[in-house]
Design a protein around this motif. Structure first.
Motif, PDB file in Angstrom:
ATOM      1  N   ARG A 172      47.539  51.124  16.089  1.00 22.54           N
ATOM      2  CA  ARG A 172      47.264  49.782  16.663  1.00 22.54           C
ATOM      3  C   ARG A 172      46.601  49.920  17.979  1.00 22.54           C
ATOM      4  O   ARG A 172      47.108  50.134  19.091  1.00 22.54           O
ATOM      5  N   VAL A 173      45.344  49.363  17.756  1.00 23.15           N
ATOM      6  CA  VAL A 173      44.463  49.538  19.130  1.00 23.15           C
ATOM      7  C   VAL A 173      44.211  48.237  19.426  1.00 23.15           C
ATOM      8  O   VAL A 173      43.797  47.233  18.909  1.00 23.15           O
ATOM      9  N   PHE A 174      44.270  48.144  20.912  1.00 26.53           N
ATOM     10  CA  PHE A 174      44.102  46.637  21.614  1.00 26.53           C
ATOM     11  C   PHE A 174      43.026  47.127  22.745  1.00 26.53           C
ATOM     12  O   PHE A 174      43.143  47.802  23.632  1.00 26.53           O
ATOM     13  N   ILE A 175      41.954  46.372  22.742  1.00 25.31           N
ATOM     14  CA  ILE A 175      40.755  46.549  23.622  1.00 25.31           C
ATOM     15  C   ILE A 175      40.521  45.240  24.288  1.00 25.31           C
ATOM     16  O   ILE A 175      40.037  44.435  23.638  1.00 25.31           O
ATOM     17  N   ILE A 176      40.279  45.465  25.705  1.00 28.86           N
ATOM     18  CA  ILE A 176      39.612  44.342  26.256  1.00 28.86           C
ATOM     19  C   ILE A 176      38.119  44.998  26.624  1.00 28.86           C
ATOM     20  O   ILE A 176      38.076  45.778  27.644  1.00 28.86           O
ATOM     21  N   SER A 177      37.301  44.517  25.914  1.00 27.29           N
ATOM     22  CA  SER A 177      35.893  45.396  26.124  1.00 27.29           C
ATOM     23  C   SER A 177      35.196  44.870  27.470  1.00 27.29           C
ATOM     24  O   SER A 177      35.287  43.574  27.723  1.00 27.29           O
ATOM     25  N   GLY A 178      34.722  45.599  28.056  1.00 27.52           N
ATOM     26  CA  GLY A 178      34.060  45.371  29.435  1.00 27.52           C
ATOM     27  C   GLY A 178      35.018  45.757  30.551  1.00 27.52           C
ATOM     28  O   GLY A 178      34.481  45.532  31.695  1.00 27.52           O
ATOM     29  N   ALA A 179      36.183  45.813  30.509  1.00 23.60           N
ATOM     30  CA  ALA A 179      37.093  45.873  31.639  1.00 23.60           C
ATOM     31  C   ALA A 179      36.998  47.120  32.358  1.00 23.60           C
ATOM     32  O   ALA A 179      37.280  47.301  33.590  1.00 23.60           O
ATOM     33  N   ALA A 213      45.181  48.406  31.674  1.00 27.33           N
ATOM     34  CA  ALA A 213      45.670  49.002  33.160  1.00 27.33           C
ATOM     35  C   ALA A 213      44.713  48.645  34.324  1.00 27.33           C
ATOM     36  O   ALA A 213      44.774  48.434  35.394  1.00 27.33           O
ATOM     37  N   GLN A 214      43.509  48.354  34.022  1.00 27.04           N
ATOM     38  CA  GLN A 214      42.389  47.935  34.883  1.00 27.04           C
ATOM     39  C   GLN A 214      42.677  46.587  35.321  1.00 27.04           C
ATOM     40  O   GLN A 214      42.280  46.073  36.463  1.00 27.04           O
ATOM     41  N   LEU A 215      43.391  45.826  34.690  1.00 26.52           N
ATOM     42  CA  LEU A 215      43.546  44.095  34.921  1.00 26.52           C
ATOM     43  C   LEU A 215      44.896  43.982  35.408  1.00 26.52           C
ATOM     44  O   LEU A 215      45.375  43.242  36.177  1.00 26.52           O
ATOM     45  N   PHE A 216      46.005  44.787  34.986  1.00 28.64           N
ATOM     46  CA  PHE A 216      47.351  44.836  35.417  1.00 28.64           C
ATOM     47  C   PHE A 216      47.845  46.026  36.001  1.00 28.64           C
ATOM     48  O   PHE A 216      48.014  46.932  35.139  1.00 28.64           O
ATOM     49  N   PRO A 217      47.921  46.022  37.097  1.00 32.05           N
ATOM     50  CA  PRO A 217      48.479  47.456  37.903  1.00 32.05           C
ATOM     51  C   PRO A 217      49.806  47.992  37.558  1.00 32.05           C
ATOM     52  O   PRO A 217      50.149  48.849  37.478  1.00 32.05           O
ATOM     53  N   ASP A 218      50.876  46.854  37.148  1.00 29.47           N
ATOM     54  CA  ASP A 218      52.005  47.041  36.659  1.00 29.47           C
ATOM     55  C   ASP A 218      52.148  46.975  34.971  1.00 29.47           C
ATOM     56  O   ASP A 218      53.088  46.829  34.534  1.00 29.47           O
TER      57      ASP A 218
END
Length: 560
Positions: free
Chosen positions: A431-438, A340-345
């Motif tokens: 099912r965990v999906f992480i963008i670390s550092g976002a 959500a930090q990278l994609f507002p929608d």
């Protein structure tokens, strides 16, 4: 403007002689400190091998031992002689006898010439980021360490325990803020001279004599008092494994070292003939900015293979404990961190692409953010944070049970209540999906200066690092995919395709468009500002400082 090299040597003196000759042949004066415990015959042989080079000198010798002030003392002696003997030197590079330049010396000279007032030294505050290995972080500055960790380990450990039990603490000198970092730095003449001639140096030296591993804190701390500009990174590629031991580079690492944009590499195996033969000859110019973190992902994968092994592979040296128990939730659910930090929608896009029910932050501190902002969700679940936090695991279990047949997805982050992470890590249906550092993106977009958000960034990074460590535990059962922020933005289509396939394997996602991603021009510079302020952002990966300056990523890409 030239630079000089201080070399700390104690073994493999034939290799040290090769490297010293290479530095001197390229116009870099060298001062060698040889461990006093090296026999006189070996010292004489080294001096004879380099006697034809007027710009190679030898300093007074002191016996050196790992983890003690003797290494700082040896560095100070050699650096003092270098500055006095070679007034043309503008920077001083600290290296060991096991260091090897892996790029043309002329490129390093040009880089330092372009940054005449910059000190290149990793310098991180212990209060903000606890990245050290071995159990001693701030305590290395507040306890006394009169015993050798290597030779008197039992006395060392017992004395530490005794000081903790008695509550004995040393007083950190007034005005001194402890910093840690790599031992291998490159300082300007001005900064190094200011440290060596510091008016309070006798008192500071007495203090650091009882600090544990002072070569990783002495210059890293004092440079903050004298420098006008610090780049908190090293020009030397020096990697450590999960136990805190330095990686050794062998001949079969030639391709790996060529991928790095660092100027120097440590630690080189003395018998690595191919590496010495290759890098001590004329090398093609690369013109790339120094970036030792460029190959961090390769090292991370190596550590993962070393510590976790491969599924189904058991041996004496790696025998993981079998996890017990079954699924904790009734069905598969998705946990998203950093999207959500990278994609507002991102919420409506994910709902359209998967047909799942997409919630906000179910574990936000103030309330439960159900989809459509519902106050009471299916099964009578309230959006009250107090009711949820009474038993977070049961809350999530009820949510999934009451919506069987519909996949549930929700956002999670380091600012949320973390009590549920143990439950998620142990659930094979997660099912965990992480963008670390976002987590740093909103801090950057807040337009607040790096100095103002440094403490918050360090706090969030510590929380996220703890979550990743928990998900990476041998007993964790969750299906986890983690991308560093730098890795994700290189090609966002592939990770998004992976998460769609994981959540809905039977669906067809070929015609799904990516949601628009916010532009990240300037974010790399923000991360460097955090480093310069003493924070060490590591979870973002090797995010380039000039990202987006030449060609920004397209906001709408198709998954093909």
């Amino acid at each position: 403007m030239s630079f000089g090299v201080v070399m700390l040597c104690h073994t493999a003196l034939d290799r040290a002689a090769q490297v010293a000759r290479h530095w001197a042949a390229n116009g870099c004066p060298v001062v060698i400190h040889l461990d006093r415990r090296v026999p006189e015959a070996q010292r004489a042989a080294l001096a004879a091998a380099l006697s034809d080079l007027p710009d190679v000198r030898f300093s007074a010798r002191v016996p050196c031992e790992w983890g003690t002030f003797s290494l700082v003392q040896a560095t100070n002696i050699a650096a003092t002689q270098l500055l006095a003997s070679f007034p043309q030197v503008g920077h001083v590079l600290l290296a060991s006898g096991a260091c090897l330049p892996i790029r043309p010396v002329a490129e390093l000279q040009a880089h330092l010439g372009a940054h005449p007032d910059t000190d290149f030294i990793e310098s991180v505050t212990t209060a903000d980021v606890g990245w050290t290995i071995g159990g001693l972080n701030k305590e290395r500055f507040t306890l006394r360490f009169p015993f050798s960790w290597k030779k008197q380990r039992r006395l060392f450990d017992r004395y530490v325990v005794l000081q903790r039990r008695l509550g004995v603490q040393r007083r950190i000198p007034a005005g001194l803020v402890p910093h840690l970092g790599s031992q291998w730095w490159c300082l300007t003449r001005r900064s190094l001279q200011a440290i060596l001639s510091h008016p309070d140096r006798p008192r500071l030296d007495r203090y650091f004599r009882r600090v544990w591993i002072p070569d990783e804190s002495y210059f890293q701390t004092l440079v903050r008092q004298v420098s006008t500009r610090i780049e908190s990174r090293s020009l030397t590629l020096c990697k450590f494994d999960f136990q805190g031991r330095p990686h050794v580079f062998y001949d079969d690492h030639l391709h790996l070292l060529r991928q790095s944009d660092a100027f120097v590499a440590r630690k080189i195996w003395p018998q690595a003939d191919l590496l010495y033969r290759t890098f001590l000859t004329e090398l093609p110019e690369r013109r790339a900015a120094p970036n030792p973190a460029k190959i961090d992902r390769l090292f991370a994968k190596a550590v993962e293979r070393r510590t976790r092994g491969r599924p189904g592979l058991f041996m004496q040296s790696r025998f993981p404990t079998r996890a017990r128990g079954g699924n904790r939730a009734a069905a598969t659910y998705g946990v998203f961190q950093g999207f959500a930090q990278l994609f507002p929608d991102f919420h409506p896009w994910l709902a359209r692409a998967t047909g799942a029910r997409v919630h906000g932050h179910l574990f936000a501190p103030d309330r439960v953010e159900f989809a459509e902002n519902e106050r009471v969700f299916t099964g009578g679940l309230s959006n009250s944070a107090a009711l949820r936090d009474y038993n977070p695991g049961s809350f999530l279990t009820n949510l999934v049970w009451n919506t069987r047949g519909e996949t549930q997805c929700f956002q999670f982050g380091p600012a949320d209540v973390q009590d549920v992470t143990r439950f998620i890590a142990g659930d094979s249906n997660a099912r965990v999906f992480i963008i670390s550092g976002a987590f740093a993106v909103p801090l950057w977009r807040s337009a607040r200066p790096a100095a103002a958000v440094r403490a918050e960034a360090a706090r969030l990074q510590k929380i996220e690092a703890d979550l990743i460590a928990r998900l990476d535990h041998p007993e964790a059962k969750a299906n986890v995919r983690i991308w560093s922020l730098a890795e994700f933005v290189e090609n966002p289509a592939e990770p998004l395709m992976q998460l769609l396939d994981d959540l809905n394997p039977r669906g067809s996602h070929r015609d799904v468009d990516l949601p628009p991603m916010i532009p990240l021009l300037g974010f790399g510079a923000f991360l460097q500002d955090l480093r310069n302020q003493g924070m060490h952002p590591v979870l973002m990966g090797d995010f380039p400082i000039d990202f987006g300056s030449k060609s920004a990523p397209s906001p709408l890409l198709r998954l093909k």
